[in-house]
Design a protein around this motif. Structure first.
Motif, PDB file in Angstrom:
ATOM      1  N   UNK A 198      56.560  37.312  47.507  1.00  0.00           N
ATOM      2  CA  UNK A 198      55.149  37.099  47.857  1.00  0.00           C
ATOM      3  C   UNK A 198      54.170  37.681  46.846  1.00  0.00           C
ATOM      4  N   UNK A 199      54.650  38.296  45.777  1.00  0.00           N
ATOM      5  CA  UNK A 199      53.740  38.889  44.792  1.00  0.00           C
ATOM      6  C   UNK A 199      52.737  37.886  44.259  1.00  0.00           C
ATOM      7  N   UNK A 200      53.182  36.674  43.944  1.00  0.00           N
ATOM      8  CA  UNK A 200      52.300  35.614  43.438  1.00  0.00           C
ATOM      9  C   UNK A 200      51.216  35.273  44.467  1.00  0.00           C
ATOM     10  N   UNK A 201      51.596  35.288  45.743  1.00  0.00           N
ATOM     11  CA  UNK A 201      50.662  34.954  46.819  1.00  0.00           C
ATOM     12  C   UNK A 201      49.573  36.030  46.922  1.00  0.00           C
ATOM     13  N   UNK A 202      49.972  37.290  46.858  1.00  0.00           N
ATOM     14  CA  UNK A 202      49.010  38.397  46.926  1.00  0.00           C
ATOM     15  C   UNK A 202      48.051  38.325  45.745  1.00  0.00           C
ATOM     16  N   UNK A 203      48.562  38.071  44.550  1.00  0.00           N
ATOM     17  CA  UNK A 203      47.700  37.965  43.371  1.00  0.00           C
ATOM     18  C   UNK A 203      46.706  36.811  43.498  1.00  0.00           C
ATOM     19  N   UNK A 204      47.137  35.697  44.056  1.00  0.00           N
ATOM     20  CA  UNK A 204      46.221  34.567  44.241  1.00  0.00           C
ATOM     21  C   UNK A 204      45.135  34.893  45.266  1.00  0.00           C
ATOM     22  N   UNK A 205      45.498  35.592  46.344  1.00  0.00           N
ATOM     23  CA  UNK A 205      44.497  35.991  47.346  1.00  0.00           C
ATOM     24  C   UNK A 205      43.496  36.966  46.729  1.00  0.00           C
ATOM     25  N   UNK A 206      43.973  37.883  45.881  1.00  0.00           N
ATOM     26  CA  UNK A 206      43.050  38.797  45.194  1.00  0.00           C
ATOM     27  C   UNK A 206      42.117  38.016  44.280  1.00  0.00           C
ATOM     28  N   UNK A 207      42.647  37.052  43.545  1.00  0.00           N
ATOM     29  CA  UNK A 207      41.809  36.236  42.655  1.00  0.00           C
ATOM     30  C   UNK A 207      40.732  35.516  43.459  1.00  0.00           C
ATOM     31  N   UNK A 208      41.113  34.904  44.582  1.00  0.00           N
ATOM     32  CA  UNK A 208      40.147  34.208  45.442  1.00  0.00           C
ATOM     33  C   UNK A 208      39.065  35.172  45.944  1.00  0.00           C
ATOM     34  N   UNK A 209      39.497  36.344  46.400  1.00  0.00           N
ATOM     35  CA  UNK A 209      38.567  37.318  46.959  1.00  0.00           C
ATOM     36  C   UNK A 209      37.595  37.828  45.899  1.00  0.00           C
ATOM     37  N   UNK A 210      38.094  38.178  44.717  1.00  0.00           N
ATOM     38  CA  UNK A 210      37.199  38.740  43.706  1.00  0.00           C
ATOM     39  C   UNK A 210      36.339  37.681  43.041  1.00  0.00           C
ATOM     40  N   UNK A 211      36.797  36.465  43.001  1.00  0.00           N
ATOM     41  CA  UNK A 211      35.932  35.382  42.536  1.00  0.00           C
ATOM     42  C   UNK A 211      34.739  35.263  43.483  1.00  0.00           C
ATOM     43  N   UNK A 212      34.999  35.324  44.784  1.00  0.00           N
ATOM     44  CA  UNK A 212      33.933  35.283  45.782  1.00  0.00           C
ATOM     45  C   UNK A 212      32.997  36.491  45.633  1.00  0.00           C
ATOM     46  N   UNK A 213      33.570  37.683  45.537  1.00  0.00           N
ATOM     47  CA  UNK A 213      32.770  38.908  45.428  1.00  0.00           C
ATOM     48  C   UNK A 213      31.852  38.872  44.194  1.00  0.00           C
ATOM     49  N   UNK A 214      32.394  38.441  43.076  1.00  0.00           N
ATOM     50  CA  UNK A 214      31.590  38.409  41.861  1.00  0.00           C
ATOM     51  C   UNK A 214      30.504  37.327  41.948  1.00  0.00           C
ATOM     52  N   UNK A 215      30.809  36.214  42.611  1.00  0.00           N
ATOM     53  CA  UNK A 215      29.799  35.176  42.796  1.00  0.00           C
ATOM     54  C   UNK A 215      28.659  35.695  43.680  1.00  0.00           C
ATOM     55  N   UNK A 216      28.989  36.380  44.762  1.00  0.00           N
ATOM     56  CA  UNK A 216      27.967  36.955  45.636  1.00  0.00           C
ATOM     57  C   UNK A 216      27.127  37.981  44.865  1.00  0.00           C
ATOM     58  N   UNK A 217      27.779  38.802  44.065  1.00  0.00           N
ATOM     59  CA  UNK A 217      27.073  39.799  43.268  1.00  0.00           C
ATOM     60  C   UNK A 217      26.142  39.141  42.259  1.00  0.00           C
ATOM     61  N   UNK A 218      26.645  38.093  41.605  1.00  0.00           N
ATOM     62  CA  UNK A 218      25.824  37.346  40.631  1.00  0.00           C
ATOM     63  C   UNK A 218      24.587  36.762  41.307  1.00  0.00           C
ATOM     64  N   UNK A 219      24.773  36.153  42.478  1.00  0.00           N
ATOM     65  CA  UNK A 219      23.653  35.544  43.192  1.00  0.00           C
ATOM     66  C   UNK A 219      22.639  36.581  43.660  1.00  0.00           C
ATOM     67  N   UNK A 220      23.120  37.756  44.054  1.00  0.00           N
ATOM     68  CA  UNK A 220      22.220  38.793  44.562  1.00  0.00           C
ATOM     69  C   UNK A 220      21.513  39.565  43.444  1.00  0.00           C
ATOM     70  N   UNK A 221      22.158  39.679  42.287  1.00  0.00           N
ATOM     71  CA  UNK A 221      21.655  40.570  41.233  1.00  0.00           C
ATOM     72  C   UNK A 221      21.244  39.880  39.941  1.00  0.00           C
ATOM     73  N   UNK A 222      21.837  38.728  39.654  1.00  0.00           N
ATOM     74  CA  UNK A 222      21.641  38.084  38.345  1.00  0.00           C
ATOM     75  C   UNK A 222      20.340  37.333  38.227  1.00  0.00           C
TER      76      UNK A 222
END
Length: 148
Positions: A124-148
Protein backbone atom coordinates in the motif's frame (compact mmCIF):
# COMPACT_ATOMS: atom_id res chain seq x y z
CA UNK A 1 10.95 4.94 6.28
CA UNK A 2 9.33 6.59 3.27
CA UNK A 3 9.80 10.20 2.13
CA UNK A 4 7.38 12.53 0.38
CA UNK A 5 7.75 16.15 -0.74
CA UNK A 6 5.33 18.64 -2.26
CA UNK A 7 6.40 22.16 -3.19
CA UNK A 8 4.86 25.13 -4.97
CA UNK A 9 5.60 28.75 -5.72
CA UNK A 10 3.13 31.29 -4.33
CA UNK A 11 2.94 34.93 -5.43
CA UNK A 12 3.40 36.50 -2.00
CA UNK A 13 5.89 36.67 0.85
CA UNK A 14 6.61 33.96 3.45
CA UNK A 15 5.12 36.06 6.27
CA UNK A 16 1.71 36.19 4.51
CA UNK A 17 1.60 32.40 4.14
CA UNK A 18 2.89 31.97 7.71
CA UNK A 19 0.05 34.15 9.05
CA UNK A 20 -2.42 32.10 7.01
CA UNK A 21 -1.09 28.94 8.71
CA UNK A 22 -1.57 30.60 12.11
CA UNK A 23 -5.33 30.90 11.61
CA UNK A 24 -7.34 29.01 14.26
CA UNK A 25 -9.42 27.36 11.52
CA UNK A 26 -6.46 26.34 9.34
CA UNK A 27 -6.89 22.59 9.87
CA UNK A 28 -10.46 22.77 8.60
CA UNK A 29 -9.45 24.96 5.65
CA UNK A 30 -6.62 22.66 4.56
CA UNK A 31 -8.45 19.35 4.95
CA UNK A 32 -9.74 18.15 1.57
CA UNK A 33 -13.52 17.61 1.67
CA UNK A 34 -13.23 14.08 0.24
CA UNK A 35 -10.93 12.83 3.01
CA UNK A 36 -12.44 10.94 5.94
CA UNK A 37 -10.67 13.24 8.41
CA UNK A 38 -12.08 15.55 11.05
CA UNK A 39 -10.01 18.30 12.70
CA UNK A 40 -10.86 17.89 16.40
CA UNK A 41 -8.67 20.51 18.08
CA UNK A 42 -5.67 22.77 17.68
CA UNK A 43 -3.74 24.26 20.58
CA UNK A 44 -0.71 26.52 20.74
CA UNK A 45 -0.43 27.92 17.21
CA UNK A 46 2.69 26.86 15.29
CA UNK A 47 5.32 27.02 18.04
CA UNK A 48 7.02 24.24 19.98
CA UNK A 49 4.57 22.13 21.95
CA UNK A 50 1.56 23.11 19.82
CA UNK A 51 -0.86 20.26 19.28
CA UNK A 52 -3.24 19.21 16.52
CA UNK A 53 -5.73 16.39 16.92
CA UNK A 54 -7.55 14.66 14.08
CA UNK A 55 -10.07 11.85 13.84
CA UNK A 56 -9.52 9.58 10.86
CA UNK A 57 -12.07 7.06 9.69
CA UNK A 58 -10.95 3.70 8.37
CA UNK A 59 -14.38 2.49 7.30
CA UNK A 60 -16.53 2.62 10.45
CA UNK A 61 -13.50 2.66 12.79
CA UNK A 62 -12.41 6.05 14.23
CA UNK A 63 -8.66 6.55 14.81
CA UNK A 64 -7.23 9.46 16.77
CA UNK A 65 -4.11 11.14 15.37
CA UNK A 66 -2.24 13.63 17.55
CA UNK A 67 0.62 15.69 16.12
CA UNK A 68 2.89 17.79 18.33
CA UNK A 69 5.09 20.66 17.09
CA UNK A 70 8.80 20.29 17.83
CA UNK A 71 11.57 22.72 18.73
CA UNK A 72 12.44 22.92 15.04
CA UNK A 73 10.71 26.27 14.69
CA UNK A 74 11.73 29.54 13.04
CA UNK A 75 8.93 32.11 12.60
CA UNK A 76 8.09 32.90 8.97
CA UNK A 77 10.48 30.14 7.84
CA UNK A 78 9.93 26.68 9.35
CA UNK A 79 7.95 24.52 11.74
CA UNK A 80 7.90 20.77 12.22
CA UNK A 81 5.37 18.40 13.73
CA UNK A 82 5.66 14.74 14.64
CA UNK A 83 3.04 12.11 15.30
CA UNK A 84 2.62 11.72 19.04
CA UNK A 85 0.00 9.02 18.61
CA UNK A 86 -1.80 7.70 15.59
CA UNK A 87 -2.04 5.14 12.83
CA UNK A 88 1.59 5.18 11.68
CA UNK A 89 4.73 3.89 13.34
CA UNK A 90 6.35 7.31 12.70
CA UNK A 91 5.51 10.63 11.03
CA UNK A 92 7.55 13.83 10.72
CA UNK A 93 6.22 16.80 8.74
CA UNK A 94 8.47 19.78 8.06
CA UNK A 95 6.74 22.92 6.72
CA UNK A 96 9.15 25.33 4.97
CA UNK A 97 8.45 28.92 3.87
CA UNK A 98 11.27 30.29 1.69
CA UNK A 99 11.52 33.59 -0.19
CA UNK A 100 12.17 33.22 -3.91
CA UNK A 101 12.37 36.56 -5.70
CA UNK A 102 9.03 38.34 -5.25
CA UNK A 103 7.35 34.99 -4.51
CA UNK A 104 7.74 32.36 -1.82
CA UNK A 105 8.25 28.62 -2.01
CA UNK A 106 6.03 26.52 0.24
CA UNK A 107 7.45 23.04 0.78
CA UNK A 108 6.06 20.15 2.79
CA UNK A 109 8.63 17.44 3.56
CA UNK A 110 7.28 14.28 5.17
CA UNK A 111 8.91 11.09 6.35
CA UNK A 112 6.77 8.27 7.67
CA UNK A 113 6.84 4.61 8.55
CA UNK A 114 3.82 2.40 7.93
CA UNK A 115 2.90 -0.24 10.51
CA UNK A 116 4.50 -3.58 9.63
CA UNK A 117 6.47 -1.69 7.00
CA UNK A 118 8.14 -4.80 5.57
CA UNK A 119 4.69 -6.07 4.50
CA UNK A 120 2.62 -2.89 4.12
CA UNK A 121 5.08 -0.76 2.12
CA UNK A 122 5.11 -3.04 -0.97
CA UNK A 123 1.33 -3.48 -0.82
CA UNK A 124 0.00 0.00 0.00
CA UNK A 125 2.99 2.38 0.01
CA UNK A 126 2.10 3.64 -3.49
CA UNK A 127 -1.48 4.25 -2.35
CA UNK A 128 -0.39 6.29 0.69
CA UNK A 129 1.96 8.39 -1.46
CA UNK A 130 -0.83 9.10 -3.96
CA UNK A 131 -3.21 10.16 -1.15
CA UNK A 132 -0.50 12.49 0.20
CA UNK A 133 0.00 13.96 -3.28
CA UNK A 134 -3.76 14.56 -3.63
CA UNK A 135 -3.98 16.12 -0.17
CA UNK A 136 -1.00 18.46 -0.56
CA UNK A 137 -2.02 19.50 -4.05
CA UNK A 138 -5.33 20.57 -2.49
CA UNK A 139 -3.63 22.28 0.47
CA UNK A 140 -1.27 24.25 -1.75
CA UNK A 141 -4.12 25.27 -4.06
CA UNK A 142 -6.14 26.55 -1.08
CA UNK A 143 -3.07 28.41 0.19
CA UNK A 144 -2.44 29.93 -3.25
CA UNK A 145 -6.06 31.10 -3.51
CA UNK A 146 -6.04 32.58 0.00
CA UNK A 147 -2.60 34.22 -0.14
CA UNK A 148 -1.41 34.62 -3.74
Amino acid sequence: MTSFQYTSLIATSPDVVWRFHERPDILKLLTPPWQPVEAVRREGGLGPGALSEFRLWLGPVPITWIARHTDEYEPNRLFTDIQESGPLDAWTHRHRFEPEGDHMRLTDDITFTLPLEWASEPMIGWFVLQRLRDMFEYRHQVTQEACG
